[in-house]
Design a protein around this motif. Structure first.
Motif, PDB file in Angstrom:
ATOM      1  N   MET A  99       4.972 -12.182  65.015  1.00 46.36           N
ATOM      2  CA  MET A  99       5.755 -11.289  64.176  1.00 46.36           C
ATOM      3  C   MET A  99       5.959  -9.969  64.918  1.00 46.36           C
ATOM      4  O   MET A  99       5.029  -9.430  65.494  1.00 46.36           O
ATOM      5  CB  MET A  99       5.024 -11.055  62.854  1.00 46.36           C
ATOM      6  N   ASN A 100       7.164  -9.452  64.895  1.00 46.75           N
ATOM      7  CA  ASN A 100       7.457  -8.163  65.516  1.00 46.75           C
ATOM      8  C   ASN A 100       7.266  -7.054  64.496  1.00 46.75           C
ATOM      9  O   ASN A 100       7.646  -7.197  63.335  1.00 46.75           O
ATOM     10  CB  ASN A 100       8.906  -8.126  66.019  1.00 46.75           C
ATOM     11  N   PHE A 101       6.684  -5.970  64.953  1.00 41.85           N
ATOM     12  CA  PHE A 101       6.470  -4.829  64.073  1.00 41.85           C
ATOM     13  C   PHE A 101       7.250  -3.637  64.587  1.00 41.85           C
ATOM     14  O   PHE A 101       7.366  -3.427  65.798  1.00 41.85           O
ATOM     15  CB  PHE A 101       4.978  -4.470  64.000  1.00 41.85           C
ATOM     16  N   ILE A 102       7.780  -2.876  63.665  1.00 43.89           N
ATOM     17  CA  ILE A 102       8.441  -1.620  63.996  1.00 43.89           C
ATOM     18  C   ILE A 102       7.390  -0.533  63.794  1.00 43.89           C
ATOM     19  O   ILE A 102       6.698  -0.525  62.771  1.00 43.89           O
ATOM     20  CB  ILE A 102       9.652  -1.386  63.078  1.00 43.89           C
ATOM     21  N   PRO A 103       7.247   0.393  64.722  1.00 45.74           N
ATOM     22  CA  PRO A 103       6.230   1.437  64.540  1.00 45.74           C
ATOM     23  C   PRO A 103       6.553   2.295  63.328  1.00 45.74           C
ATOM     24  O   PRO A 103       7.721   2.488  62.988  1.00 45.74           O
ATOM     25  CB  PRO A 103       6.329   2.251  65.834  1.00 45.74           C
ATOM     26  N   PRO A 104       5.526   2.803  62.642  1.00 43.00           N
ATOM     27  CA  PRO A 104       5.782   3.705  61.516  1.00 43.00           C
ATOM     28  C   PRO A 104       6.512   4.958  62.013  1.00 43.00           C
ATOM     29  O   PRO A 104       6.220   5.464  63.100  1.00 43.00           O
ATOM     30  CB  PRO A 104       4.397   4.065  60.986  1.00 43.00           C
ATOM     31  N   ILE A 105       7.441   5.421  61.239  1.00 37.14           N
ATOM     32  CA  ILE A 105       8.222   6.605  61.600  1.00 37.14           C
ATOM     33  C   ILE A 105       8.242   7.539  60.398  1.00 37.14           C
ATOM     34  O   ILE A 105       8.533   7.113  59.283  1.00 37.14           O
ATOM     35  CB  ILE A 105       9.667   6.222  61.976  1.00 37.14           C
ATOM     36  N   PHE A 106       7.916   8.799  60.614  1.00 39.32           N
ATOM     37  CA  PHE A 106       8.021   9.799  59.553  1.00 39.32           C
ATOM     38  C   PHE A 106       9.333  10.535  59.732  1.00 39.32           C
ATOM     39  O   PHE A 106       9.603  11.092  60.788  1.00 39.32           O
ATOM     40  CB  PHE A 106       6.859  10.797  59.607  1.00 39.32           C
ATOM     41  N   ILE A 107      10.148  10.539  58.698  1.00 43.06           N
ATOM     42  CA  ILE A 107      11.402  11.287  58.718  1.00 43.06           C
ATOM     43  C   ILE A 107      11.443  12.135  57.459  1.00 43.06           C
ATOM     44  O   ILE A 107      11.532  11.610  56.352  1.00 43.06           O
ATOM     45  CB  ILE A 107      12.633  10.350  58.751  1.00 43.06           C
ATOM     46  N   SER A 108      11.368  13.425  57.617  1.00 42.26           N
ATOM     47  CA  SER A 108      11.476  14.326  56.476  1.00 42.26           C
ATOM     48  C   SER A 108      12.931  14.344  56.013  1.00 42.26           C
ATOM     49  O   SER A 108      13.848  14.374  56.832  1.00 42.26           O
ATOM     50  CB  SER A 108      11.051  15.736  56.884  1.00 42.26           C
ATOM     51  N   HIS A 109      13.142  14.328  54.717  1.00 43.31           N
ATOM     52  CA  HIS A 109      14.521  14.329  54.230  1.00 43.31           C
ATOM     53  C   HIS A 109      15.185  15.688  54.393  1.00 43.31           C
ATOM     54  O   HIS A 109      16.405  15.787  54.383  1.00 43.31           O
ATOM     55  CB  HIS A 109      14.612  13.851  52.781  1.00 43.31           C
ATOM     56  N   GLY A 110      14.405  16.739  54.548  1.00 42.12           N
ATOM     57  CA  GLY A 110      15.005  18.064  54.708  1.00 42.12           C
ATOM     58  C   GLY A 110      15.789  18.470  53.471  1.00 42.12           C
ATOM     59  O   GLY A 110      15.515  18.038  52.369  1.00 42.12           O
ATOM     60  N   SER A 111      16.805  19.254  53.660  1.00 35.32           N
ATOM     61  CA  SER A 111      17.640  19.729  52.561  1.00 35.32           C
ATOM     62  C   SER A 111      18.562  18.619  52.068  1.00 35.32           C
ATOM     63  O   SER A 111      19.128  17.869  52.879  1.00 35.32           O
ATOM     64  CB  SER A 111      18.498  20.902  53.043  1.00 35.32           C
ATOM     65  N   PRO A 112      18.777  18.512  50.762  1.00 38.86           N
ATOM     66  CA  PRO A 112      19.761  17.546  50.267  1.00 38.86           C
ATOM     67  C   PRO A 112      21.153  17.780  50.860  1.00 38.86           C
ATOM     68  O   PRO A 112      21.952  16.866  50.951  1.00 38.86           O
ATOM     69  CB  PRO A 112      19.775  17.776  48.751  1.00 38.86           C
ATOM     70  N   MET A 113      21.436  18.988  51.310  1.00 44.22           N
ATOM     71  CA  MET A 113      22.747  19.308  51.877  1.00 44.22           C
ATOM     72  C   MET A 113      23.031  18.529  53.163  1.00 44.22           C
ATOM     73  O   MET A 113      24.179  18.437  53.594  1.00 44.22           O
ATOM     74  CB  MET A 113      22.877  20.805  52.133  1.00 44.22           C
ATOM     75  N   LEU A 114      21.998  17.926  53.760  1.00 49.87           N
ATOM     76  CA  LEU A 114      22.220  17.114  54.958  1.00 49.87           C
ATOM     77  C   LEU A 114      23.149  15.934  54.661  1.00 49.87           C
ATOM     78  O   LEU A 114      23.797  15.415  55.568  1.00 49.87           O
ATOM     79  CB  LEU A 114      20.897  16.608  55.527  1.00 49.87           C
ATOM     80  N   MET A 115      23.237  15.523  53.396  1.00 48.97           N
ATOM     81  CA  MET A 115      24.159  14.440  53.042  1.00 48.97           C
ATOM     82  C   MET A 115      25.613  14.890  53.187  1.00 48.97           C
ATOM     83  O   MET A 115      26.477  14.082  53.496  1.00 48.97           O
ATOM     84  CB  MET A 115      23.908  13.977  51.602  1.00 48.97           C
ATOM     85  N   LEU A 116      25.877  16.154  52.961  1.00 42.07           N
ATOM     86  CA  LEU A 116      27.246  16.668  53.058  1.00 42.07           C
ATOM     87  C   LEU A 116      27.507  17.331  54.404  1.00 42.07           C
ATOM     88  O   LEU A 116      28.631  17.314  54.897  1.00 42.07           O
ATOM     89  CB  LEU A 116      27.509  17.679  51.934  1.00 42.07           C
ATOM     90  N   GLU A 117      26.482  17.943  54.960  1.00 43.95           N
ATOM     91  CA  GLU A 117      26.600  18.655  56.241  1.00 43.95           C
ATOM     92  C   GLU A 117      25.453  18.190  57.145  1.00 43.95           C
ATOM     93  O   GLU A 117      24.434  18.855  57.261  1.00 43.95           O
ATOM     94  CB  GLU A 117      26.523  20.160  56.003  1.00 43.95           C
ATOM     95  N   PRO A 118      25.608  17.021  57.813  1.00 44.79           N
ATOM     96  CA  PRO A 118      24.494  16.438  58.556  1.00 44.79           C
ATOM     97  C   PRO A 118      24.058  17.202  59.802  1.00 44.79           C
ATOM     98  O   PRO A 118      22.949  16.994  60.286  1.00 44.79           O
ATOM     99  CB  PRO A 118      24.991  15.045  58.930  1.00 44.79           C
ATOM    100  N   GLY A 119      24.898  18.100  60.311  1.00 49.19           N
ATOM    101  CA  GLY A 119      24.516  18.857  61.500  1.00 49.19           C
ATOM    102  C   GLY A 119      24.069  17.939  62.623  1.00 49.19           C
ATOM    103  O   GLY A 119      24.582  16.838  62.796  1.00 49.19           O
ATOM    104  N   ARG A 120      23.061  18.348  63.374  1.00 52.69           N
ATOM    105  CA  ARG A 120      22.546  17.530  64.486  1.00 52.69           C
ATOM    106  C   ARG A 120      21.644  16.404  64.000  1.00 52.69           C
ATOM    107  O   ARG A 120      21.431  15.425  64.711  1.00 52.69           O
ATOM    108  CB  ARG A 120      21.804  18.415  65.477  1.00 52.69           C
ATOM    109  N   ALA A 121      21.102  16.528  62.780  1.00 57.34           N
ATOM    110  CA  ALA A 121      20.198  15.493  62.270  1.00 57.34           C
ATOM    111  C   ALA A 121      20.930  14.176  62.046  1.00 57.34           C
ATOM    112  O   ALA A 121      20.384  13.107  62.335  1.00 57.34           O
ATOM    113  CB  ALA A 121      19.544  15.952  60.969  1.00 57.34           C
ATOM    114  N   GLY A 122      22.150  14.216  61.538  1.00 56.17           N
ATOM    115  CA  GLY A 122      22.896  12.986  61.248  1.00 56.17           C
ATOM    116  C   GLY A 122      23.050  12.091  62.456  1.00 56.17           C
ATOM    117  O   GLY A 122      22.654  10.913  62.415  1.00 56.17           O
ATOM    118  N   PRO A 123      23.607  12.589  63.564  1.00 59.99           N
ATOM    119  CA  PRO A 123      23.732  11.743  64.755  1.00 59.99           C
ATOM    120  C   PRO A 123      22.369  11.291  65.307  1.00 59.99           C
ATOM    121  O   PRO A 123      22.247  10.174  65.811  1.00 59.99           O
ATOM    122  CB  PRO A 123      24.452  12.643  65.761  1.00 59.99           C
TER     123      PRO A 123
END
Length: 91
Positions: free
Chosen positions: A1-25
């Motif tokens: 079985m292949n495992f993907i390493p655990p990754i922590f991604i903070s959601h940051g500001s909800p505004m990232l959904m409308l203005e992703p900045g550098r985080a989106g890419p």
């Protein structure tokens, strides 16, 4: 079985959904670099329960647990498939 390493991604500001900045890419590139997972575990401190809880919804609903943001943010709706079969029984 292949495992993907655990990754922590903070959601940051909800505004990232409308203005992703550098985080989106950066998030898009991360997603493209990993194999497609069978399920994703999202951990949140926004739930108010006496003990830790696990949602086993077949299709989790979008929860807008923020206030004072632009109207388009409240119109976003994301309906990922749930994975209730992966939920371990609570002891």
């Amino acid at each position: 079985m292949n495992f993907i390493p655990p990754i922590f991604i903070s959601h940051g500001s909800p505004m990232l959904m409308l203005e992703p900045g550098r985080a989106g890419p950066a998030w898009r590139a991360l997603a493209q670099s990993l194999p497609r997972p069978r399920a994703i575990l999202a951990v949140s401190a926004h739930w108010n329960t006496r003990t830790p809880a696990v949602s086993a919804a077949a299709q989790p609903e979008t929860i807008h647990d923020f206030f004072g943001f632009p109207a388009p943010l409240y119109q976003l709706d994301y309906r990922p498939p749930g994975a209730p079969a992966l939920r371990a029984p609570m002891a």
